[in-house]
Design a protein around this motif. Sequence first.
Motif, short mmCIF file in Angstrom:
data_model
loop_
_atom_site.label_atom_id
_atom_site.label_comp_id
_atom_site.label_asym_id
_atom_site.label_seq_id
_atom_site.Cartn_x
_atom_site.Cartn_y
_atom_site.Cartn_z
N ALA A 242 0.57 -0.95 -0.01
CA ALA A 242 0.21 0.24 0.03
C ALA A 242 0.99 0.75 -0.01
O ALA A 242 1.22 2.35 -0.75
N ALA A 243 1.44 0.91 1.09
CA ALA A 243 3.02 2.36 1.37
C ALA A 243 4.23 2.20 1.38
O ALA A 243 4.34 1.40 1.96
N VAL A 244 5.43 2.51 0.61
CA VAL A 244 6.64 1.97 1.56
C VAL A 244 6.36 3.91 2.54
O VAL A 244 6.93 4.45 2.35
N ARG A 245 6.80 3.22 3.87
CA ARG A 245 7.50 4.17 4.97
C ARG A 245 9.08 3.64 4.69
O ARG A 245 9.54 5.24 5.50
N SER A 246 10.15 2.24 5.16
CA SER A 246 11.39 2.39 5.33
C SER A 246 11.37 1.16 4.07
O SER A 246 11.29 0.36 4.93
N ASN A 247 12.41 1.18 4.08
CA ASN A 247 12.80 0.13 3.37
C ASN A 247 14.40 -0.62 3.77
O ASN A 247 14.95 -1.39 3.37
N VAL A 248 15.05 -0.08 5.45
CA VAL A 248 15.89 -0.54 5.42
C VAL A 248 15.50 -1.81 6.59
O VAL A 248 14.20 -1.75 7.41
N ALA A 278 5.84 -6.44 4.04
CA ALA A 278 5.85 -6.14 5.94
C ALA A 278 6.65 -5.14 5.93
O ALA A 278 6.16 -4.33 6.72
N ALA A 279 7.94 -5.50 6.10
CA ALA A 279 9.06 -4.98 6.78
C ALA A 279 8.67 -3.55 5.60
O ALA A 279 8.92 -2.13 6.84
N VAL A 280 8.73 -3.18 4.39
CA VAL A 280 8.81 -1.43 3.62
C VAL A 280 7.58 -0.78 4.70
O VAL A 280 7.99 0.52 4.22
N GLN A 281 6.61 -1.04 5.12
CA GLN A 281 5.52 -0.70 5.48
C GLN A 281 5.42 -0.26 7.04
O GLN A 281 4.96 0.20 7.88
N LEU A 282 6.57 -0.18 7.44
CA LEU A 282 7.20 -0.51 8.99
C LEU A 282 8.23 0.48 9.21
O LEU A 282 8.88 1.16 8.12
N PRO A 283 7.67 1.40 10.23
CA PRO A 283 9.03 2.97 10.13
C PRO A 283 10.65 2.11 10.79
O PRO A 283 10.31 1.32 11.14
#
Length: 317
Positions: A242-248, A278-283
């Motif tokens: 849905a939305a990328v928050r962080s790709n770290v 799931a990871a890219v949608q988390l801070p």
Amino acid sequence: MVLTVTPNPSLDRTYEVPALARGAVLRAGAERIDPGGKGVNVSRAVAAAGHRTLAVLPLGGPAGAALAGLLRDEGIEVAGVPVAGQTRANIAVAEPDGTLTKINAAGPELTPDESEALLAAVGARSAGADWIACCGSLPRGLAPEWYAELVARAHRAGTRIALDTSGPALTAALRARPDVVKPNAEELAQAVGRPLATLGDAVRAAAELRARGARAVLASLGADGQVLVDADGAYFGSAPVAAVRSNVGAGDASLAGFLAAGGAGVRALAAAVAHGAAAVQLPGSQMPVPSDLAPERVVVTADVPLDRALTEPAPVP
């Protein structure tokens, strides 16, 4: 149990800002401090999924002590190897559109004795491990062949080993035949010495790494999904985000999901894709827990669309 090896770990501080303006004074809307390093992130994701993990890593100074404490707070067993240098601290600035600006410190220079102590710690603690995951760049003081030696020792002990690194360290380790290597698109392009513009390019590059020694290749292609090339063929997996928050740490979460699901085949690829999405949608570098995953949204196929263009073609660095 997954044992991880992170030769150059860090403390990662992430700031979220409305926009990054060079030379301006910015106010952060949110701030996180996380344990850092690719292998560390794999351990964090394995632990978040409810599996046992042990992190082997060099630790030095107050930052090293803080890093070990943060890992233990997340339920991760830590086998720290004391080093004279200071564990590094990294800074990341995250913008609302997912753009991430990182400043990574070099980290300490390890001595020959510290290098051997790190290898010995892996050997001493690997009994009972289903997988050893060696991840990240090598710190100053370790030769490019260091990972190759670790792979050889693991195989002599009868343990499967996954490798996530790049450049000369990856090239040298391929000859030791790691069970899985996990490059991203840029690292894959660098390894084969040519740009990757399509999924077909990525599949052919992964097959080349297999020909050079890797038993399987799990390639993360960012928004384009992931490719697994092994002895049974090539498979492609993707999931909507849905939305990328962080790709770290997204690639590290993918590797953790892959190994936790057995480390081979379509089921493991699907788990890798679910964890990465799931990871890219988390801070920051927050790792997903089971409730963050949406495995029903993952599509895996052996009919790889080879002519599909990659969203961001990977050049040779």
